[in-house]
Design a protein around this motif. Structure first.
Motif, mmCIF file in Angstrom:
data_model
loop_
_atom_site.group_PDB
_atom_site.id
_atom_site.type_symbol
_atom_site.label_atom_id
_atom_site.label_comp_id
_atom_site.label_asym_id
_atom_site.label_seq_id
_atom_site.Cartn_x
_atom_site.Cartn_y
_atom_site.Cartn_z
ATOM 1 N N ASP A 1 7.931 -5.600 13.094
ATOM 2 C CA ASP A 1 6.483 -5.557 13.327
ATOM 3 C C ASP A 1 6.090 -6.456 14.494
ATOM 4 O O ASP A 1 5.294 -6.064 15.356
ATOM 5 C CB ASP A 1 5.711 -5.986 12.073
ATOM 6 C CG ASP A 1 5.802 -4.977 10.940
ATOM 7 O OD1 ASP A 1 6.232 -3.829 11.172
ATOM 8 O OD2 ASP A 1 5.433 -5.354 9.798
ATOM 9 N N ASP B 1 1.795 -3.875 7.079
ATOM 10 C CA ASP B 1 2.529 -2.988 7.980
ATOM 11 C C ASP B 1 2.101 -3.243 9.423
ATOM 12 O O ASP B 1 1.207 -4.041 9.694
ATOM 13 C CB ASP B 1 2.341 -1.520 7.599
ATOM 14 C CG ASP B 1 0.885 -1.078 7.625
ATOM 15 O OD1 ASP B 1 0.032 -1.792 8.193
ATOM 16 O OD2 ASP B 1 0.595 -0.005 7.069
ATOM 17 N N MET B 2 2.751 -2.562 10.338
ATOM 18 C CA MET B 2 2.483 -2.751 11.763
ATOM 19 C C MET B 2 1.035 -2.432 12.114
ATOM 20 O O MET B 2 0.413 -3.124 12.921
ATOM 21 C CB MET B 2 3.457 -1.884 12.589
ATOM 22 C CG MET B 2 3.206 -1.860 14.074
ATOM 23 S SD MET B 2 3.127 -3.496 14.815
ATOM 24 C CE MET B 2 2.318 -3.075 16.343
#
Length: 141
Positions: A7, A103-104
């Motif tokens: 990430d 999350d990214m």
């Protein structure tokens, strides 16, 4: 932790692509080998004068071969070996502190939505590039 490192690497790629950052990583070793090799060959072919001529020609050729090879920063980042990725990850995490994300997409939204944080991450990234990789930075193109 591997997902978090991925990430961070993707975030650094996104930031540098957004700002169109390009870098030239110096290849000093390659230039030195070319200079030494041509001096050696010159010495074998023409003796002491050949060493001088070969060294001069090799020095110019080595400088030309290693000058200004700019690549997009995301490309450089994706080519980093694992130990350098870990160092960059540590540097960026020092800026992000206790920031938590799942999350990214969430990480990008958190960083891109905060101008100060984005600036700090960018500064840490560019500091890493110039200090750890001895690279020259250029914007745009």
């Amino acid at each position: 932790m591997a997902q978090r490192m991925d990430d961070i690497m993707r975030l650094c790629c996104d930031i540098s692509a957004n700002q169109q950052v390009k870098v030239a990583v110096q290849h000093a070793t390659r230039g030195a080998i070319v200079a030494a090799g041509t001096a050696f060959v010159g010495g074998i072919l023409a003796g002491p004068a050949g060493i001088a001529v070969g060294g001069a020609v090799g020095g110019l050729l080595g400088a030309w071969l290693t000058s200004g090879q700019f690549k997009p920063l995301p490309q450089i980042l994706m080519e980093l070996p694992p130990n350098q990725q870990q160092k960059l990850y540590s540097d960026i995490m020092a800026v992000l502190g206790n920031l938590d994300w799942t999350d990214m997409a969430q990480l990008a939204a958190l960083v891109m939505g905060n101008a100060k944080l984005k600036q700090q991450v960018t500064a840490a990234l560019l500091s890493y590039i110039t200090k750890e990789l001895s690279a020259e930075v250029r914007y745009g193109d």
